[in-house]
Design a protein around this motif. Structure first.
Motif, PDB file in Angstrom:
ATOM      1  N   MET A   1      29.447 -23.965 -40.103  1.00 56.52           N
ATOM      2  CA  MET A   1      28.509 -24.423 -41.111  1.00 56.52           C
ATOM      3  C   MET A   1      28.015 -23.203 -41.878  1.00 56.52           C
ATOM      4  SD  MET A   1      24.771 -26.275 -40.822  1.00 56.52           S
ATOM      5  CE  MET A   1      25.341 -27.427 -39.646  1.00 56.52           C
ATOM      6  N   THR A   2      27.996 -23.313 -43.183  1.00 52.46           N
ATOM      7  CA  THR A   2      27.519 -22.251 -44.048  1.00 52.46           C
ATOM      8  C   THR A   2      26.187 -22.657 -44.641  1.00 52.46           C
ATOM      9  OG1 THR A   2      29.763 -21.613 -44.598  1.00 52.46           O
ATOM     10  CG2 THR A   2      28.043 -20.889 -46.100  1.00 52.46           C
ATOM     11  N   ILE A   3      25.230 -21.753 -44.639  1.00 54.26           N
ATOM     12  CA  ILE A   3      23.919 -22.020 -45.217  1.00 54.26           C
ATOM     13  C   ILE A   3      23.778 -21.175 -46.468  1.00 54.26           C
ATOM     14  CG2 ILE A   3      21.429 -21.918 -44.868  1.00 54.26           C
ATOM     15  CD1 ILE A   3      21.993 -22.268 -41.873  1.00 54.26           C
ATOM     16  N   ARG A   4      23.339 -21.807 -47.562  1.00 54.23           N
ATOM     17  CA  ARG A   4      23.201 -21.103 -48.831  1.00 54.23           C
ATOM     18  C   ARG A   4      21.804 -21.339 -49.360  1.00 54.23           C
ATOM     19  NH1 ARG A   4      24.951 -23.660 -54.303  1.00 54.23           N
ATOM     20  NH2 ARG A   4      24.408 -25.361 -52.953  1.00 54.23           N
ATOM     21  N   PHE A   5      21.142 -20.281 -49.756  1.00 51.98           N
ATOM     22  CA  PHE A   5      19.839 -20.391 -50.391  1.00 51.98           C
ATOM     23  C   PHE A   5      19.929 -19.748 -51.766  1.00 51.98           C
ATOM     24  CE2 PHE A   5      17.375 -22.163 -47.077  1.00 51.98           C
ATOM     25  CZ  PHE A   5      17.953 -21.718 -45.900  1.00 51.98           C
ATOM     26  N   THR A   6      19.332 -20.388 -52.737  1.00 50.78           N
ATOM     27  CA  THR A   6      19.326 -19.869 -54.099  1.00 50.78           C
ATOM     28  C   THR A   6      17.897 -19.561 -54.493  1.00 50.78           C
ATOM     29  OG1 THR A   6      21.232 -21.242 -54.616  1.00 50.78           O
ATOM     30  CG2 THR A   6      20.000 -20.357 -56.477  1.00 50.78           C
ATOM     31  N   ALA A   7      17.682 -18.410 -55.089  1.00 52.41           N
ATOM     32  CA  ALA A   7      16.335 -18.007 -55.509  1.00 52.41           C
ATOM     33  C   ALA A   7      15.827 -18.934 -56.608  1.00 52.41           C
ATOM     34  CB  ALA A   7      16.371 -16.569 -56.010  1.00 52.41           C
ATOM     35  N   PRO A   8      14.515 -19.040 -56.733  1.00 54.46           N
ATOM     36  CA  PRO A   8      13.961 -19.897 -57.774  1.00 54.46           C
ATOM     37  C   PRO A   8      14.352 -19.408 -59.166  1.00 54.46           C
ATOM     38  CG  PRO A   8      12.207 -18.740 -56.589  1.00 54.46           C
ATOM     39  CD  PRO A   8      13.496 -18.396 -55.931  1.00 54.46           C
ATOM     40  N   ILE A   9      14.764 -20.332 -59.998  1.00 47.25           N
ATOM     41  CA  ILE A   9      15.099 -20.048 -61.388  1.00 47.25           C
ATOM     42  C   ILE A   9      14.406 -21.091 -62.251  1.00 47.25           C
ATOM     43  CG2 ILE A   9      16.969 -19.923 -63.076  1.00 47.25           C
ATOM     44  CD1 ILE A   9      18.816 -19.160 -60.776  1.00 47.25           C
ATOM     45  N   ALA A  10      13.607 -20.641 -63.203  1.00 48.93           N
ATOM     46  CA  ALA A  10      12.927 -21.540 -64.142  1.00 48.93           C
ATOM     47  C   ALA A  10      12.114 -22.599 -63.414  1.00 48.93           C
ATOM     48  CB  ALA A  10      13.926 -22.168 -65.097  1.00 48.93           C
ATOM     49  N   GLY A  11      11.442 -22.223 -62.343  1.00 46.37           N
ATOM     50  CA  GLY A  11      10.532 -23.142 -61.665  1.00 46.37           C
ATOM     51  C   GLY A  11      11.168 -24.083 -60.670  1.00 46.37           C
ATOM     52  N   ALA A  12      12.408 -23.851 -60.270  1.00 49.05           N
ATOM     53  CA  ALA A  12      13.064 -24.734 -59.310  1.00 49.05           C
ATOM     54  C   ALA A  12      13.631 -23.921 -58.151  1.00 49.05           C
ATOM     55  CB  ALA A  12      14.180 -25.511 -59.984  1.00 49.05           C
ATOM     56  N   MET A  13      13.742 -24.566 -56.995  1.00 51.39           N
ATOM     57  CA  MET A  13      14.301 -23.940 -55.798  1.00 51.39           C
ATOM     58  C   MET A  13      15.447 -24.821 -55.312  1.00 51.39           C
ATOM     59  SD  MET A  13      14.298 -21.634 -53.386  1.00 51.39           S
ATOM     60  CE  MET A  13      12.737 -20.808 -53.383  1.00 51.39           C
ATOM     61  N   SER A  14      16.528 -24.201 -54.876  1.00 46.65           N
ATOM     62  CA  SER A  14      17.677 -24.923 -54.366  1.00 46.65           C
ATOM     63  C   SER A  14      18.078 -24.327 -53.024  1.00 46.65           C
ATOM     64  CB  SER A  14      18.838 -24.813 -55.363  1.00 46.65           C
ATOM     65  OG  SER A  14      19.994 -25.404 -54.847  1.00 46.65           O
ATOM     66  N   ALA A  15      18.382 -25.188 -52.072  1.00 52.11           N
ATOM     67  CA  ALA A  15      18.872 -24.754 -50.768  1.00 52.11           C
ATOM     68  C   ALA A  15      19.963 -25.722 -50.348  1.00 52.11           C
ATOM     69  CB  ALA A  15      17.751 -24.752 -49.740  1.00 52.11           C
ATOM     70  N   GLY A  16      21.003 -25.196 -49.679  1.00 54.75           N
ATOM     71  CA  GLY A  16      22.089 -26.077 -49.288  1.00 54.75           C
ATOM     72  C   GLY A  16      22.818 -25.616 -48.054  1.00 54.75           C
ATOM     73  N   VAL A  17      23.549 -26.536 -47.455  1.00 52.27           N
ATOM     74  CA  VAL A  17      24.428 -26.242 -46.324  1.00 52.27           C
ATOM     75  C   VAL A  17      25.795 -26.838 -46.637  1.00 52.27           C
ATOM     76  CG1 VAL A  17      22.626 -26.088 -44.573  1.00 52.27           C
ATOM     77  CG2 VAL A  17      23.639 -28.296 -45.079  1.00 52.27           C
ATOM     78  N   SER A  18      26.846 -26.180 -46.115  1.00 57.40           N
ATOM     79  CA  SER A  18      28.209 -26.611 -46.369  1.00 57.40           C
ATOM     80  C   SER A  18      29.002 -26.565 -45.072  1.00 57.40           C
ATOM     81  CB  SER A  18      28.841 -25.690 -47.420  1.00 57.40           C
ATOM     82  OG  SER A  18      30.185 -26.020 -47.616  1.00 57.40           O
ATOM     83  N   ASP A  19      30.030 -27.405 -44.991  1.00 58.10           N
ATOM     84  CA  ASP A  19      30.901 -27.412 -43.813  1.00 58.10           C
ATOM     85  C   ASP A  19      31.622 -26.086 -43.638  1.00 58.10           C
ATOM     86  OD1 ASP A  19      30.446 -29.952 -42.844  1.00 58.10           O
ATOM     87  OD2 ASP A  19      32.119 -30.861 -43.896  1.00 58.10           O
ATOM     88  N   THR A  20      32.101 -25.521 -44.727  1.00 56.03           N
ATOM     89  CA  THR A  20      32.918 -24.315 -44.655  1.00 56.03           C
ATOM     90  C   THR A  20      32.463 -23.293 -45.692  1.00 56.03           C
ATOM     91  OG1 THR A  20      34.532 -25.197 -46.222  1.00 56.03           O
ATOM     92  CG2 THR A  20      34.948 -25.609 -43.885  1.00 56.03           C
ATOM     93  N   GLU A  21      32.856 -22.051 -45.505  1.00 55.34           N
ATOM     94  CA  GLU A  21      32.479 -20.990 -46.424  1.00 55.34           C
ATOM     95  C   GLU A  21      33.117 -21.143 -47.794  1.00 55.34           C
ATOM     96  OE1 GLU A  21      32.687 -16.985 -45.070  1.00 55.34           O
ATOM     97  OE2 GLU A  21      31.984 -17.516 -43.074  1.00 55.34           O
ATOM     98  N   ASP A  22      34.301 -21.740 -47.874  1.00 54.64           N
ATOM     99  CA  ASP A  22      34.986 -21.863 -49.158  1.00 54.64           C
ATOM    100  C   ASP A  22      34.543 -23.080 -49.961  1.00 54.64           C
ATOM    101  OD1 ASP A  22      36.208 -23.905 -47.785  1.00 54.64           O
ATOM    102  OD2 ASP A  22      38.211 -23.057 -47.872  1.00 54.64           O
ATOM    103  N   GLY A  23      33.626 -23.880 -49.432  1.00 56.48           N
ATOM    104  CA  GLY A  23      33.084 -25.010 -50.176  1.00 56.48           C
ATOM    105  C   GLY A  23      33.823 -26.312 -49.999  1.00 56.48           C
ATOM    106  N   ASP A  24      34.937 -26.315 -49.263  1.00 56.62           N
ATOM    107  CA  ASP A  24      35.628 -27.577 -48.994  1.00 56.62           C
ATOM    108  C   ASP A  24      34.804 -28.394 -48.013  1.00 56.62           C
ATOM    109  OD1 ASP A  24      37.687 -26.770 -50.583  1.00 56.62           O
ATOM    110  OD2 ASP A  24      38.983 -26.153 -48.938  1.00 56.62           O
ATOM    111  N   GLY A  25      35.034 -29.676 -47.979  1.00 55.45           N
ATOM    112  CA  GLY A  25      34.316 -30.530 -47.046  1.00 55.45           C
ATOM    113  C   GLY A  25      33.008 -31.036 -47.631  1.00 55.45           C
ATOM    114  N   MET A  26      32.016 -31.217 -46.786  1.00 50.33           N
ATOM    115  CA  MET A  26      30.741 -31.794 -47.213  1.00 50.33           C
ATOM    116  C   MET A  26      29.731 -30.701 -47.538  1.00 50.33           C
ATOM    117  SD  MET A  26      30.397 -35.044 -44.681  1.00 50.33           S
ATOM    118  CE  MET A  26      29.119 -35.773 -45.659  1.00 50.33           C
ATOM    119  N   GLU A  27      28.869 -31.004 -48.510  1.00 48.62           N
ATOM    120  CA  GLU A  27      27.811 -30.086 -48.907  1.00 48.62           C
ATOM    121  C   GLU A  27      26.535 -30.896 -49.124  1.00 48.62           C
ATOM    122  OE1 GLU A  27      27.680 -28.514 -53.024  1.00 48.62           O
ATOM    123  OE2 GLU A  27      27.786 -26.562 -52.024  1.00 48.62           O
ATOM    124  N   LEU A  28      25.446 -30.450 -48.525  1.00 51.42           N
ATOM    125  CA  LEU A  28      24.135 -31.086 -48.684  1.00 51.42           C
ATOM    126  C   LEU A  28      23.234 -30.101 -49.418  1.00 51.42           C
ATOM    127  CD1 LEU A  28      22.124 -33.390 -47.984  1.00 51.42           C
ATOM    128  CD2 LEU A  28      21.579 -32.083 -45.916  1.00 51.42           C
TER     129      LEU A  28
END
Length: 70
Positions: A1-28
């Protein structure tokens, strides 16, 4: 499982998890505002969050009958 956090841009925050590092599979992915909504945001329905679940298929392998483009 890969965990990705994105810094706030223009007042929004994004955080996500993925099945694999290359982005294949499921992403939440979860997205929300980083500020307190004002009356206009509330009236327009922008005082909420977004949760998305995506499934990304791996690239298709060429069949034996296909020739690679050169």
């Amino acid at each position: 499982m890969t965990i990705r956090f994105t810094a706030p841009i223009a007042g929004a925050m994004s955080a996500g998890v993925s099945d694999t590092e290359d982005g294949d599979g499921m992403e939440l992915t979860f997205q929300c505002c980083t500020y307190e909504p004002d009356d206009q945001d509330i009236a327009l329905g922008f005082d909420t969050h977004c949760v998305s679940l995506q499934t990304r298929a791996p690239p298709m392998e060429p069949s034996r009958n296909e020739h690679p483009v050169t």
